[in-house]
Write a protein that holds these residues in place. Structure first.
Motif, PDB file in Angstrom:
ATOM      1  N   ASN A   1       1.893  77.514  45.602  1.00 49.93           N
ATOM      2  CA  ASN A   1       2.408  78.862  45.841  1.00 49.93           C
ATOM      3  C   ASN A   1       2.628  79.621  44.534  1.00 49.93           C
ATOM      4  O   ASN A   1       3.224  80.701  44.527  1.00 49.93           O
ATOM      5  N   ASN A   2       2.143  79.067  43.428  1.00 50.60           N
ATOM      6  CA  ASN A   2       2.400  79.638  42.107  1.00 50.60           C
ATOM      7  C   ASN A   2       1.981  81.101  41.988  1.00 50.60           C
ATOM      8  O   ASN A   2       2.749  81.953  41.533  1.00 50.60           O
ATOM      9  N   MET A   3       0.743  81.396  42.388  1.00 50.69           N
ATOM     10  CA  MET A   3       0.226  82.735  42.184  1.00 50.69           C
ATOM     11  C   MET A   3       0.922  83.753  43.079  1.00 50.69           C
ATOM     12  O   MET A   3       1.119  84.907  42.680  1.00 50.69           O
ATOM     13  N   ASN A   4       1.283  83.349  44.289  1.00 45.32           N
ATOM     14  CA  ASN A   4       1.999  84.258  45.176  1.00 45.32           C
ATOM     15  C   ASN A   4       3.355  84.617  44.577  1.00 45.32           C
ATOM     16  O   ASN A   4       3.785  85.779  44.611  1.00 45.32           O
ATOM     17  N   LEU A   5       4.031  83.619  44.000  1.00 46.35           N
ATOM     18  CA  LEU A   5       5.329  83.845  43.365  1.00 46.35           C
ATOM     19  C   LEU A   5       5.192  84.788  42.172  1.00 46.35           C
ATOM     20  O   LEU A   5       5.985  85.718  41.988  1.00 46.35           O
ATOM     21  N   PHE A   6       4.172  84.549  41.356  1.00 49.59           N
ATOM     22  CA  PHE A   6       3.937  85.395  40.182  1.00 49.59           C
ATOM     23  C   PHE A   6       3.629  86.833  40.593  1.00 49.59           C
ATOM     24  O   PHE A   6       4.184  87.791  40.025  1.00 49.59           O
ATOM     25  N   MET A   7       2.745  87.011  41.573  1.00 50.85           N
ATOM     26  CA  MET A   7       2.369  88.359  41.990  1.00 50.85           C
ATOM     27  C   MET A   7       3.534  89.081  42.657  1.00 50.85           C
ATOM     28  O   MET A   7       3.678  90.298  42.500  1.00 50.85           O
TER      29      MET A   7
ATOM     30  N   LYS B   1      -6.783  92.817  42.540  1.00 47.42           N
ATOM     31  CA  LYS B   1      -6.692  92.957  43.992  1.00 47.42           C
ATOM     32  C   LYS B   1      -5.493  93.808  44.413  1.00 47.42           C
ATOM     33  O   LYS B   1      -5.514  94.436  45.463  1.00 47.42           O
ATOM     34  N   SER B   2      -4.442  93.778  43.597  1.00 48.55           N
ATOM     35  CA  SER B   2      -3.270  94.616  43.885  1.00 48.55           C
ATOM     36  C   SER B   2      -3.344  95.962  43.175  1.00 48.55           C
ATOM     37  O   SER B   2      -2.335  96.670  43.046  1.00 48.55           O
ATOM     38  N   ASN B   3      -4.552  96.321  42.720  1.00 44.97           N
ATOM     39  CA  ASN B   3      -4.818  97.615  42.092  1.00 44.97           C
ATOM     40  C   ASN B   3      -3.998  97.831  40.817  1.00 44.97           C
ATOM     41  O   ASN B   3      -3.506  98.928  40.548  1.00 44.97           O
ATOM     42  N   LEU B   4      -3.846  96.758  40.046  1.00 45.38           N
ATOM     43  CA  LEU B   4      -3.147  96.829  38.767  1.00 45.38           C
ATOM     44  C   LEU B   4      -4.140  96.526  37.644  1.00 45.38           C
ATOM     45  O   LEU B   4      -4.897  95.565  37.734  1.00 45.38           O
ATOM     46  N   THR B   5      -4.133  97.353  36.608  1.00 44.78           N
ATOM     47  CA  THR B   5      -5.017  97.119  35.477  1.00 44.78           C
ATOM     48  C   THR B   5      -4.187  96.670  34.271  1.00 44.78           C
ATOM     49  O   THR B   5      -3.070  97.151  34.050  1.00 44.78           O
ATOM     50  N   VAL B   6      -4.740  95.737  33.510  1.00 35.89           N
ATOM     51  CA  VAL B   6      -4.054  95.190  32.342  1.00 35.89           C
ATOM     52  C   VAL B   6      -4.419  96.013  31.106  1.00 35.89           C
ATOM     53  O   VAL B   6      -5.595  96.189  30.783  1.00 35.89           O
ATOM     54  N   THR B   7      -3.394  96.521  30.415  1.00 32.40           N
ATOM     55  CA  THR B   7      -3.596  97.310  29.206  1.00 32.40           C
ATOM     56  C   THR B   7      -2.848  96.646  28.050  1.00 32.40           C
ATOM     57  O   THR B   7      -1.618  96.518  28.100  1.00 32.40           O
ATOM     58  N   PRO B   8      -3.556  96.193  27.009  1.00 36.74           N
ATOM     59  CA  PRO B   8      -2.864  95.542  25.872  1.00 36.74           C
ATOM     60  C   PRO B   8      -2.105  96.555  25.020  1.00 36.74           C
ATOM     61  O   PRO B   8      -2.504  97.721  24.920  1.00 36.74           O
TER      62      PRO B   8
ATOM     63  N   VAL C   1       3.864  99.659  45.137  1.00 36.34           N
ATOM     64  CA  VAL C   1       2.771  98.690  45.077  1.00 36.34           C
ATOM     65  C   VAL C   1       3.176  97.436  45.839  1.00 36.34           C
ATOM     66  O   VAL C   1       4.269  96.908  45.634  1.00 36.34           O
ATOM     67  N   ALA C   2       2.293  96.983  46.732  1.00 38.22           N
ATOM     68  CA  ALA C   2       2.558  95.756  47.496  1.00 38.22           C
ATOM     69  C   ALA C   2       1.655  94.646  46.978  1.00 38.22           C
ATOM     70  O   ALA C   2       0.561  94.900  46.457  1.00 38.22           O
ATOM     71  N   ASN C   3       2.112  93.423  47.129  1.00 38.47           N
ATOM     72  CA  ASN C   3       1.310  92.269  46.739  1.00 38.47           C
ATOM     73  C   ASN C   3       0.262  92.001  47.811  1.00 38.47           C
ATOM     74  O   ASN C   3       0.541  91.431  48.852  1.00 38.47           O
ATOM     75  N   VAL C   4      -0.963  92.462  47.561  1.00 39.46           N
ATOM     76  CA  VAL C   4      -2.063  92.223  48.497  1.00 39.46           C
ATOM     77  C   VAL C   4      -3.092  91.298  47.857  1.00 39.46           C
ATOM     78  O   VAL C   4      -4.271  91.329  48.203  1.00 39.46           O
ATOM     79  N   SER C   5      -2.641  90.503  46.916  1.00 42.46           N
ATOM     80  CA  SER C   5      -3.529  89.571  46.217  1.00 42.46           C
ATOM     81  C   SER C   5      -3.650  88.292  47.033  1.00 42.46           C
ATOM     82  O   SER C   5      -2.733  87.463  47.034  1.00 42.46           O
ATOM     83  N   ILE C   6      -4.774  88.142  47.714  1.00 41.73           N
ATOM     84  CA  ILE C   6      -4.989  86.997  48.594  1.00 41.73           C
ATOM     85  C   ILE C   6      -6.048  86.095  47.968  1.00 41.73           C
ATOM     86  O   ILE C   6      -7.157  86.548  47.671  1.00 41.73           O
ATOM     87  N   PRO C   7      -5.739  84.838  47.734  1.00 40.71           N
ATOM     88  CA  PRO C   7      -6.711  83.940  47.087  1.00 40.71           C
ATOM     89  C   PRO C   7      -7.884  83.625  48.006  1.00 40.71           C
ATOM     90  O   PRO C   7      -7.782  83.725  49.238  1.00 40.71           O
ATOM     91  N   ALA C   8      -9.003  83.252  47.392  1.00 42.73           N
ATOM     92  CA  ALA C   8     -10.193  82.861  48.151  1.00 42.73           C
ATOM     93  C   ALA C   8      -9.948  81.537  48.874  1.00 42.73           C
ATOM     94  O   ALA C   8      -9.094  80.744  48.475  1.00 42.73           O
TER      95      ALA C   8
ATOM     96  N   THR D   1      -6.278  87.586  36.440  1.00 41.32           N
ATOM     97  CA  THR D   1      -6.917  88.901  36.308  1.00 41.32           C
ATOM     98  C   THR D   1      -7.432  89.383  37.651  1.00 41.32           C
ATOM     99  O   THR D   1      -7.274  90.559  38.017  1.00 41.32           O
ATOM    100  N   ASP D   2      -8.027  88.471  38.420  1.00 39.60           N
ATOM    101  CA  ASP D   2      -8.557  88.825  39.735  1.00 39.60           C
ATOM    102  C   ASP D   2      -7.429  89.210  40.689  1.00 39.60           C
ATOM    103  O   ASP D   2      -7.546  90.166  41.453  1.00 39.60           O
ATOM    104  N   MET D   3      -6.314  88.473  40.644  1.00 42.12           N
ATOM    105  CA  MET D   3      -5.187  88.762  41.526  1.00 42.12           C
ATOM    106  C   MET D   3      -4.553  90.115  41.196  1.00 42.12           C
ATOM    107  O   MET D   3      -4.195  90.879  42.090  1.00 42.12           O
ATOM    108  N   LEU D   4      -4.424  90.426  39.917  1.00 42.49           N
ATOM    109  CA  LEU D   4      -3.878  91.721  39.514  1.00 42.49           C
ATOM    110  C   LEU D   4      -4.792  92.856  39.967  1.00 42.49           C
ATOM    111  O   LEU D   4      -4.319  93.899  40.444  1.00 42.49           O
TER     112      LEU D   4
END
Length: 456
Positions: free
Chosen positions: A391-397, A196-203, A407-414, A191-194
């Motif tokens: 590298n799991n989250m980078n691959l997913f994003m 960070k890339s300015n994506l919102t989750v809508t069910p 949209v670019a992948n700008v999701s950088i982990p802490a 959720t945090d990674m999404l």
């Protein structure tokens, strides 16, 4: 003029020259980039900006101001120093300190909050506030269990890069995530990674909703346990054939899912009935814990190199149909080695199996895109927090953001603030060397030197 007076005059002039030199030197040093004035000596390189940030900042065409809001005497110097690294990268970024004690009216005028980084872009009229507590994170378990205040992570780059991307981008995007098939919920990390890339989750529930929204640019199915209904399959198929994008984290299931697999077959992929294993690249003697092969040259593998490692657990296995449907191309981005195995209740079949692939279909106007991962463990919360170097989250994003052209992948982990220790993981000769040989040699050398000095 006496000799004393002359000597005193020379001393005074020399002192003035030294003082002037120090002042000039301080002025020169003050104008040097932050990375020159303060080297990154931290164990986790918290001040070092990655390629994602550098590419984003250097490509800016709008001015951004970063306000460090708070009492300057109480603001953590790591935060101020880190923010200035961005100013060094681009003429479009300016960092200002806003004293909330002396100038509360300015803070109120900006609608900023105390103890935060306030990021503003005048061209888009958008702002973002990042609390200091979101940058330097505390270990809550240490506080509740032991009553100790312990820093756990530094998320400066992830938060600030995301904020700059947000305020300079007018685009707001959604990820529609299906419900109604016992899908897994996204964890905090995802959720945090999404975000960070300015994506919102809508069910979205396809059966009760009756259709896929017109503004849907990505429909995501996260580990559905039960199969799609026939109506749902037709809905998703029609959406794809209209140029849509679908991403499925299928996973292994003991239940047959003919409609879901039928959808994959339309795009040249097939979920096999069994678990994937690998007798070559596996973790801790468990062939079901696979280090997948990541083929080079795929758009989803950006930010990965030979040292990047992904890990998937209890994965399903996927194959590519021999005869692809017309207009369909399949590009694998994650697979087993040649020693992969398809394990069922009665047999084991050796071969290379797909763990992730992108299937594209050329349409009369545009193209459809289906991304399939055979295991939701790629984004498992426990796995990715236990192994922070994966590298799991980078691959997913990369897989998610590839569905959005703007949209670019700008999701950088802490980055971890835990102290790293050098440890000898195995005994044997290394244990003998460090535990016995080096201490004994040191003691003997000291004894010899002491005896020699005593005789003198």
């Amino acid at each position: 003029m006496t000799r004393k007076l002359k000597k005193g005059g020379y001393s005074a002039i020399l002192s003035l020259i030294v003082i002037a030199a120090v002042i000039v030197l301080n002025m020169i040093v003050g104008r040097l980039p932050e990375k020159v004035r303060q080297w990154d000596m931290s164990s986790s390189q918290i001040y070092t900006l990655g390629t994602t940030t550098k590419d984003l900042v250097k490509g800016l065409d709008k001015d951004v101001t970063i306000y460090v809001v708070g009492d300057p005497s109480n603001v953590d110097k790591r935060i101020t120093s880190f923010a200035k690294r961005y100013e060094d990268l681009s003429k479009h970024i300016k960092v200002e300190t806003l004293d909330s004690v002396l100038h509360p009216d300015q803070v109120n005028k900006l609608k900023a909050t105390d103890d935060s980084l306030f990021i503003s872009c005048e061209a888009t009229n958008k702002t973002e506030s990042v609390p200091f507590t979101s940058i330097i994170k505390m270990d809550e378990s240490a506080y509740y269990n032991y009553g100790q205040s312990k820093e756990s992570e530094f998320d400066g780059e992830g938060q600030l890069t995301s904020a700059i991307s947000h305020v300079t981008n007018d685009v707001e995007k959604k990820v529609y995530v299906t419900e109604g098939h016992k899908e897994a919920q996204f964890g905090t990390v995802v959720t945090d990674m999404l975000k960070k890339s300015n994506l919102t989750v809508t069910p979205i529930n396809l059966l009760t909703g009756g259709s896929i929204p017109e503004d849907c640019e990505l429909l995501l199915l996260n580990a559905p346990e039960s199969d799609l209904a026939a109506d749902e399959k037709k809905m998703v198929s029609d959406y794809l054939n209209g140029g849509g994008n679908v991403m499925i984290l299928a996973g292994y299931s003991e239940k047959d899912r003919p409609n879901l697999n039928g959808l994959l077959n339309e795009y040249g992929l097939n979920m096999e009935n069994g678990l994937a294993a690998d007798t070559k690249n596996f973790y801790q003697n468990n062939p079901y814990y696979i280090f997948p092969t990541i083929p080079a040259g795929n758009e989803l593998t950006q930010g990965t190199d030979d040292k990047s490692v992904s890990l998937v657990l209890q994965s399903g296995a996927m194959t590519q149909l021999k005869d692809l449907p017309q207009g369909v191309e399949v590009a694998p981005f994650m697979e087993t080695s040649e020693n992969g195995m398809l394990v069922t209740a009665d047999k084991q079949t050796k071969g290379t199996y797909l763990l992730g692939a992108v299937a594209k279909k050329t349409l009369d106007s545009g193209a459809a895109r289906l991304t399939v991962l055979t295991t939701p463990s790629l984004i498992d919360e426990g796995l990715n927090t236990s192994f922070t170097n994966l590298n799991n989250m980078n691959l997913f994003m990369n897989a998610v953001t590839a569905n959005y052209p703007d949209v670019a992948n700008v999701s950088i982990p802490a980055k971890s603030l835990d102290v790293g220790y050098n440890t000898v993981t195995k005994g044997g000769l290394w244990g003998v060397l460090f535990v016995f040989v080096i201490p004994v040699v040191t003691l003997l050398t000291g004894l010899v030197i002491w005896l020699k000095r005593r005789r003198l």
